[in-house]
Design an enzyme around this catalytic site. Structure first.
Site, PDB file in Angstrom:
ATOM      1  N   GLY A 235       0.830  -1.200   0.000  1.00  0.00           N
ATOM      2  CA  GLY A 235       0.000   0.000   0.000  1.00  0.00           C
ATOM      3  C   GLY A 235       0.861   1.244   0.000  1.00  0.00           C
ATOM      4  O   GLY A 235       2.010   1.223  -0.464  1.00  0.00           O
ATOM      5  N   GLU A 236       0.330   2.307   0.555  1.00  0.00           N
ATOM      6  CA  GLU A 236       1.030   3.586   0.565  1.00  0.00           C
ATOM      7  C   GLU A 236       1.072   4.143   1.986  1.00  0.00           C
ATOM      8  O   GLU A 236       0.660   3.479   2.938  1.00  0.00           O
ATOM      9  CB  GLU A 236       0.333   4.569  -0.391  1.00  0.00           C
ATOM     10  CG  GLU A 236       0.309   4.085  -1.839  1.00  0.00           C
ATOM     11  CD  GLU A 236      -0.405   5.063  -2.756  1.00  0.00           C
ATOM     12  OE1 GLU A 236      -0.942   6.071  -2.247  1.00  0.00           O
ATOM     13  OE2 GLU A 236      -0.431   4.814  -3.981  1.00  0.00           O
ATOM     14  N   HIS A 237       1.572   5.374   2.114  1.00  0.00           N
ATOM     15  CA  HIS A 237       1.600   6.070   3.392  1.00  0.00           C
ATOM     16  C   HIS A 237       0.856   7.389   3.255  1.00  0.00           C
ATOM     17  O   HIS A 237       0.864   8.021   2.186  1.00  0.00           O
ATOM     18  CB  HIS A 237       3.035   6.362   3.851  1.00  0.00           C
ATOM     19  CG  HIS A 237       3.792   5.151   4.293  1.00  0.00           C
ATOM     20  ND1 HIS A 237       4.561   4.402   3.434  1.00  0.00           N
ATOM     21  CD2 HIS A 237       3.895   4.558   5.510  1.00  0.00           C
ATOM     22  CE1 HIS A 237       5.115   3.398   4.099  1.00  0.00           C
ATOM     23  NE2 HIS A 237       4.737   3.473   5.358  1.00  0.00           N
TER      24      HIS A 237
ATOM     25  N   HIS B 223       3.708 -13.015   1.694  1.00  0.00           N
ATOM     26  CA  HIS B 223       4.685 -11.937   1.505  1.00  0.00           C
ATOM     27  C   HIS B 223       5.843 -12.048   2.506  1.00  0.00           C
ATOM     28  O   HIS B 223       6.065 -11.148   3.327  1.00  0.00           O
ATOM     29  CB  HIS B 223       3.988 -10.580   1.669  1.00  0.00           C
ATOM     30  CG  HIS B 223       4.154  -9.665   0.483  1.00  0.00           C
ATOM     31  ND1 HIS B 223       3.629  -9.955  -0.750  1.00  0.00           N
ATOM     32  CD2 HIS B 223       4.801  -8.485   0.343  1.00  0.00           C
ATOM     33  CE1 HIS B 223       3.921  -8.989  -1.593  1.00  0.00           C
ATOM     34  NE2 HIS B 223       4.645  -8.082  -0.964  1.00  0.00           N
TER      35      HIS B 223
ATOM     36  N   GLY C  67      11.002  -8.498  -3.461  1.00  0.00           N
ATOM     37  CA  GLY C  67      11.189  -9.667  -4.313  1.00  0.00           C
ATOM     38  C   GLY C  67      10.023 -10.631  -4.303  1.00  0.00           C
ATOM     39  O   GLY C  67      10.029 -11.629  -5.028  1.00  0.00           O
TER      40      GLY C  67
ATOM     41  N   GLY D  99       6.864 -10.445  -5.424  1.00  0.00           N
ATOM     42  CA  GLY D  99       6.051 -10.575  -6.634  1.00  0.00           C
ATOM     43  C   GLY D  99       6.709 -11.439  -7.688  1.00  0.00           C
ATOM     44  O   GLY D  99       6.067 -12.299  -8.300  1.00  0.00           O
TER      45      GLY D  99
END
Length: 514
Positions: A283-285, A339, A344, A346
């Site tokens: 995700g993001e921040h 995960h 690495g 993916g």
């Protein structure tokens, strides 16, 4: 443990856990058990209920069945309904058994010691909780499969005499996602894609096959990095391509996964190699205070050891009896949800697809189907497939932000990565594999045949180094079969007008509108 009388099953409802039913109906099977026992799990993709009308409807994530399907409003009744009509949801069953404790399950089995559903429930309780009920071994009753093979894809059977059942679960209690039988998957399996691939390559000359295989391998390696939004140097792409070309030769275990991470990352000065010691998310921040905004939260670091061992056991165990593409989907998508690395994941996730297909002999020897290229072409659908489980999983995870702007998971979540419905993932992967076999493989072979014809005809009237012929072709290909003024004035200024026109005509004859 609470007594059974404290659990009340719902009557007719129009809303269940913030989702609206197509019509008023009574939760049945897993939905009733989730509600009564307050089981916190990702909801199944399809929930069941029984309605007032004598017809079955399936809409909006619900299957509304008829009054005659209504189970007895007890633990036994709803468990039997679930196993009969909904298949196995191991995450729900494990959390349910933890809520009930052993006594109700023991009572259920004593009430019907020869019943096939009672004996399956008994097996599942001991298998999932890794504990033994106070029950003598079964001595009567026909052996019944644990996984109903008419509902879900099952592995090779092993008899479990204590319960008089046939254990056909494809994994272990540490890792065992399941896939439902669907019309789409039945049709994919019926295509016999390995035989189609063999037929395509059967009449192709050996030298052409070698070049086709090399190109498809490079295409897959390049596409796998492109999916991650990366453009690494060509040597890293080739190195990862070589690793993909060797897929299936080594079993998947901790050491193999660590080796693959080192290969895929190359320059590891700015990333931490090895399995995560902290939480992880995709995700993001938030821009202001760097608060994580996760789309997916990875498995807790303390669960990684058992999950990886579970994947290794799945890879080398009875999942060998599963269809190769279905097994590849389970292993690969299970890995990417877990995960286990900081970076690495993916690319190794997509490597695992090649690993299973190669180990099962699905693709012709020496060939790698460019599955990553097919995924890249359908990247939005790929993301929707990943989100099909992540979006149902995320609300069940309790977490807090860390000083390093990471996440720390606060509740037990390991079972959510061990057990999930991988049906959408298997359908998507099968569509990608079909595309690579029925389009990419013959198209690339045909392209190389025509390229050879083009080069031979050009060589027949003009002496040109091979690298210049390649460059000449690329210019023509990029400009619709015509040499641009720039190419005529620079790299190919030595060509006469007649030679240029003849080369353009050769290109049109061999490649046409392509």
């Amino acid at each position: 443990m609470n007594t059974p009388e404290q659990y009340q099953f719902s009557g007719p409802v129009t809303v269940f856990q913030e989702t609206r039913l197509p019509e008023k109906a009574t939760p049945a099977g897993y939905s009733a058990l989730i509600d009564a026992y307050k089981v916190a799990v990702p909801l199944p993709r399809t929930l069941s209920a029984t309605g007032e009308h004598h017809r079955i409807i399936e809409r909006d994530g619900w299957r509304i069945m008829t009054p005659r399907h209504a189970p007895h409003p007890t633990l036994d009744g709803h468990l039997t309904f679930a196993l009969k009509y909904e298949g196995l949801d191991l995450a729900i069953l494990k959390r349910l058994f933890q809520a009930t404790g052993p006594a109700p399950i023991e009572a259920l089995v004593r009430e019907s010691p020869t019943g096939s559903y009672a004996r399956r429930i008994w097996f599942l309780y001991e298998w999932l909780t890794k504990s033994r009920l106070d029950l003598p071994d079964a001595n009567a009753g026909r052996y019944a499969p644990v996984v109903d093979p008419d509902l879900q894809w099952a592995a090779q059977e092993q008899t479990a005499p204590r319960y008089r059942v046939k254990d056909n679960l494809p994994g272990t209690p540490d890792f065992c996602p399941l896939v439902f039988r669907t019309k789409a998957l039945e049709e994919f399996v019926g295509l016999d894609l390995p035989q189609r691939a063999q037929a395509i390559v059967a009449d192709v000359p050996r030298d052409l096959l070698v070049r086709t295989a090399a190109f498809l391998l490079l295409k897959d390696s390049r596409s796998s990095y492109a999916i991650e939004g990366e453009r690494p140097p060509h040597d890293r792409i080739q190195r990862w391509g070589r690793a993909i070309g060797e897929a299936g030769r080594q079993p998947i275990d901790r050491d193999e996964l660590l080796r693959l991470q080192r290969i895929v990352l190359g320059d590891a000065r700015f990333v931490k190699l090895g399995f995560r010691q902290e939480g992880g998310f995709v995700g993001e921040h938030d821009r202001d205070n760097r608060m994580p905004l996760p789309d997916h939260i990875s498995a807790r670091p303390e669960d990684l050891s058992s999950l990886i061992e579970g994947m290794a056991a799945f890879d080398r165990g009875r999942a060998q009896g599963l269809d190769a593409v279905i097994a590849a989907a389970i292993l690969a998508f299970g890995f990417v949800y877990i995960h286990p690395f900081e970076d690495g994941n993916g690319r190794i996730h997509r490597y695992l697809i090649h690993h299973v297909l190669a180990a099962r002999g699905f693709n012709p020897p020496g060939f790698v189907f460019p599955v990553s290229a097919a995924i890249l072409e359908h990247i939005d659908q790929y993301r929707r497939v990943l989100e099909s489980y992540s979006q149902r999983l995320l609300p069940l995870i309790e977490w807090e932000s860390t000083p390093q702007f990471n996440v720390r998971v606060l509740n037990e979540t390991g079972d959510f990565y061990r057990f999930f419905d991988a049906t959408p993932h298997a359908e998507f992967l099968y569509a990608c594999v079909q595309r690579t076999i029925e389009r990419d493989l013959p198209d690339e072979t045909a392209f190389l045949r025509r390229y050879d014809q083009f080069r031979q005809q050009v060589d027949s009237f003009i002496d040109m180094p091979e690298h210049l012929t390649d460059l000449l072709f690329r210019f023509l290909h990029q400009n619709g079969g015509r040499l641009s003024n720039r190419a005529r004035e620079k790299e190919f200024a030595a060509l006469t007008d007649g030679e240029a026109e003849r080369i353009e005509a050769i290109y049109q004859q061999t490649f046409g509108s392509d």
